[in-house]
Design a protein around this motif. Structure first.
Motif, PDB file in Angstrom:
ATOM      1  N   GLU A  78      45.579  50.019  41.520  1.00  0.00           N
ATOM      2  CA  GLU A  78      44.588  49.200  42.220  1.00  0.00           C
ATOM      3  C   GLU A  78      43.821  48.435  41.150  1.00  0.00           C
ATOM      4  OE1 GLU A  78      42.426  52.047  44.603  1.00  0.00           O
ATOM      5  OE2 GLU A  78      44.255  52.774  45.551  1.00  0.00           O
ATOM      6  N   TYR A  79      44.010  47.124  41.081  1.00  0.00           N
ATOM      7  CA  TYR A  79      43.681  46.406  39.850  1.00  0.00           C
ATOM      8  C   TYR A  79      42.414  45.549  39.862  1.00  0.00           C
ATOM      9  CZ  TYR A  79      48.381  47.926  38.736  1.00  0.00           C
ATOM     10  OH  TYR A  79      49.490  48.700  38.510  1.00  0.00           O
ATOM     11  N   GLU A  80      41.866  45.238  41.037  1.00  0.00           N
ATOM     12  CA  GLU A  80      40.681  44.362  41.048  1.00  0.00           C
ATOM     13  C   GLU A  80      39.523  44.982  40.264  1.00  0.00           C
ATOM     14  OE1 GLU A  80      42.519  44.874  43.725  1.00  0.00           O
ATOM     15  OE2 GLU A  80      42.978  42.913  44.608  1.00  0.00           O
ATOM     16  N   GLY A  81      39.266  46.276  40.517  1.00  0.00           N
ATOM     17  CA  GLY A  81      38.160  46.958  39.838  1.00  0.00           C
ATOM     18  C   GLY A  81      38.327  46.938  38.330  1.00  0.00           C
ATOM     19  N   PRO A  82      39.460  47.448  37.815  1.00  0.00           N
ATOM     20  CA  PRO A  82      39.641  47.448  36.364  1.00  0.00           C
ATOM     21  C   PRO A  82      39.500  46.061  35.728  1.00  0.00           C
ATOM     22  CG  PRO A  82      41.283  48.849  37.383  1.00  0.00           C
ATOM     23  CD  PRO A  82      40.524  48.198  38.503  1.00  0.00           C
ATOM     24  N   VAL A  83      40.069  45.032  36.354  1.00  0.00           N
ATOM     25  CA  VAL A  83      40.002  43.691  35.761  1.00  0.00           C
ATOM     26  C   VAL A  83      38.567  43.160  35.785  1.00  0.00           C
ATOM     27  CG1 VAL A  83      40.682  41.276  36.131  1.00  0.00           C
ATOM     28  CG2 VAL A  83      42.418  43.085  36.097  1.00  0.00           C
ATOM     29  N   ALA A  84      37.903  43.294  36.928  1.00  0.00           N
ATOM     30  CA  ALA A  84      36.519  42.806  37.023  1.00  0.00           C
ATOM     31  C   ALA A  84      35.618  43.569  36.047  1.00  0.00           C
ATOM     32  CB  ALA A  84      36.001  42.953  38.451  1.00  0.00           C
ATOM     33  N   LEU A  85      35.868  44.859  35.885  1.00  0.00           N
ATOM     34  CA  LEU A  85      34.999  45.664  35.012  1.00  0.00           C
ATOM     35  C   LEU A  85      35.270  45.391  33.533  1.00  0.00           C
ATOM     36  CD1 LEU A  85      34.843  49.039  36.978  1.00  0.00           C
ATOM     37  CD2 LEU A  85      33.182  47.170  36.919  1.00  0.00           C
ATOM     38  N   MET A  86      36.516  45.117  33.169  1.00  0.00           N
ATOM     39  CA  MET A  86      36.780  44.731  31.777  1.00  0.00           C
ATOM     40  C   MET A  86      36.090  43.410  31.462  1.00  0.00           C
ATOM     41  SD  MET A  86      40.702  45.925  30.983  1.00  0.00           S
ATOM     42  CE  MET A  86      41.503  45.496  32.521  1.00  0.00           C
ATOM     43  N   LYS A  87      36.124  42.478  32.424  1.00  0.00           N
ATOM     44  CA  LYS A  87      35.449  41.186  32.226  1.00  0.00           C
ATOM     45  C   LYS A  87      33.936  41.380  32.130  1.00  0.00           C
ATOM     46  CE  LYS A  87      37.384  37.628  34.605  1.00  0.00           C
ATOM     47  NZ  LYS A  87      38.052  36.944  35.765  1.00  0.00           N
ATOM     48  N   LEU A  88      33.410  42.316  32.950  1.00  0.00           N
ATOM     49  CA  LEU A  88      31.966  42.599  32.919  1.00  0.00           C
ATOM     50  C   LEU A  88      31.552  43.177  31.565  1.00  0.00           C
ATOM     51  CD1 LEU A  88      29.422  42.733  34.925  1.00  0.00           C
ATOM     52  CD2 LEU A  88      29.895  45.186  34.974  1.00  0.00           C
ATOM     53  N   ILE A  89      32.365  44.086  31.032  1.00  0.00           N
ATOM     54  CA  ILE A  89      32.048  44.702  29.741  1.00  0.00           C
ATOM     55  C   ILE A  89      31.920  43.624  28.662  1.00  0.00           C
ATOM     56  CG2 ILE A  89      33.062  46.101  27.873  1.00  0.00           C
ATOM     57  CD1 ILE A  89      34.089  48.021  30.049  1.00  0.00           C
ATOM     58  N   ARG A  90      32.788  42.629  28.721  1.00  0.00           N
ATOM     59  CA  ARG A  90      32.736  41.576  27.703  1.00  0.00           C
ATOM     60  C   ARG A  90      31.571  40.612  27.923  1.00  0.00           C
ATOM     61  NH1 ARG A  90      38.404  41.857  28.738  1.00  0.00           N
ATOM     62  NH2 ARG A  90      38.380  39.946  29.962  1.00  0.00           N
ATOM     63  N   SER A  91      31.212  40.390  29.205  1.00  0.00           N
ATOM     64  CA  SER A  91      30.243  39.315  29.471  1.00  0.00           C
ATOM     65  C   SER A  91      28.803  39.791  29.645  1.00  0.00           C
ATOM     66  CB  SER A  91      30.668  38.544  30.728  1.00  0.00           C
ATOM     67  OG  SER A  91      30.589  39.400  31.863  1.00  0.00           O
TER      68      SER A  91
END
Ligand code: CA
Length: 342
Positions: A65-78
């Motif tokens: 289930e990939y939306e969470g991991p992708v959004a959260l990796m982007k959040l960590i960077r931004s």
């Protein structure tokens, strides 16, 4: 602090009390044939700026289930500490081995993270991770959003999801946290089985828990990723942790956010046969009581009439089976009804 190191086998350099942004790991023992003193390095980020609520954001509870991991990796960077008040703890892959393998369950011990809480410090790797989250992280947390999706087997309307809670004040705050995300659907649901769920672990501590089902089929779409990112930002604004105006994201050309309910088992349709499932309806379609939802073909007997699945109640098609191949007992459709309470 000593109690923490004594009661868990997971180590970390994260200092949860320190202001600033830390991106580090949970070190989970993972001794195996290929690596006798091996360790699973599971990413975690702590972003903190002074006093305020603690928000826990998790993805990858199920690894497909990939939306969470992708959004959260982007959040960590931004996300920068100066743009928030309080503390955000981010775990993009709660079942990290499963996320790396792209499977629902852990490839190491075969466990479903969301049936493993409260975990066991002396158990297998999924149990050890769950135990760390239960005993070391949850006591610090005020609000948790656990970002799921339909995974390999299901398509869901992008949604946030909560349960019927007996405590009125907790329920009211949880409803507001659900609405704040502004997903196309906010769903109040009676689950088929809640034993061992992360959800229940947080709810039983009297805290606010919101799950999310943001898409499915083990694929990402630009819209479902955007809904997730916008929802996280909306949640930060709702809890006074970030300045800004909440936005309602677009899904399939509509900008809407409504509260619905899946109040009982009658809303779930299971397969009573095996074969190839041909759905008749798409997500968001309105369904009448008794309406055919789809049919199951038997590839061994092409001259035999397919088994037709009928709705047992009325509602909107909230979830449907993703892969064509089905077995007896698979969930093929879930209906949601407009809420008159919330
Ligand atoms: Ca899931």
């Amino acid at each position: 602090m000593n109690a923490k190191t004594e009661t868990t086998r997971v180590g970390t350099d994260a200092n949860y009390d320190k202001d600033g942004k830390q991106v580090t790991h949970l070190r989970v023992p993972n001794s195996r044939n290929e690596s006798g003193w091996g360790t699973l390095l599971m990413p975690i980020a702590v972003i903190k700026n002074g006093a305020g609520p603690t928000l826990l954001l998790t993805g990858g509870n199920h690894g497909d289930e990939y939306e969470g991991p992708v959004a959260l990796m982007k959040l960590i960077r931004s996300l920068e500490p100066k743009s928030i008040k309080g503390r955000v703890i981010v775990i993009p892959g709660l079942n990290f081995p499963a996320l790396c393998a792209g499977t629902r369950l852990s490839p190491i011990d075969g466990r479903n993270m969301n049936r493993t809480f409260p975990g066991d410090r002396a158990g297998s790797i999924t149990q050890v991770i769950a135990h760390y989250v239960q005993t070391q992280i949850l006591p610090m947390v005020d609000v948790a959003y656990d970002l799921h999706s339909g995974g390999y087997s299901m398509f869901m309307m992008p949604s946030v999801m909560i349960h019927y809670l007996p405590d009125k004040a907790q329920m009211a705050a949880t409803v507001e946290a659900m609405k704040a995300f502004r997903a196309p659907v906010g769903l109040v649901i009676e689950e088929l089985d809640t034993e061992g769920m992360f959800d229940s672990a947080v709810e039983n501590m009297g805290k606010i828990f919101v799950g999310a089902e943001l898409g499915g089929g083990a694929v990402l779409t630009p819209e479902t990723v955007a809904i997730t990112e916008t929802g996280i930002k909306n949640a930060l604004i709702h809890f006074g942790m970030m300045a800004g105006k909440p936005e309602t994201p677009v899904w399939r050309s509509r900008r809407e956010s409504r509260v619905m309910e899946t109040p009982d088992i009658g809303c779930f349709s299971m397969s009573t046969g095996a074969g190839i499932y041909e759905p008749f309806l798409e997500l968001r379609d309105e369904v009448a009581d008794g309406q055919p939802l789809g049919q199951i073909h038997d590839p061994q007997n092409p001259d035999r009439a397919p088994l037709v699945l009928h709705a047992k109640t009325s509602g909107m098609l909230y979830c449907r089976r993703a892969p064509g191949r089905v077995e007896v007992g698979d969930t093929l459709a879930v209906l949601a009804k407009p809420s008159t309470t919330w």
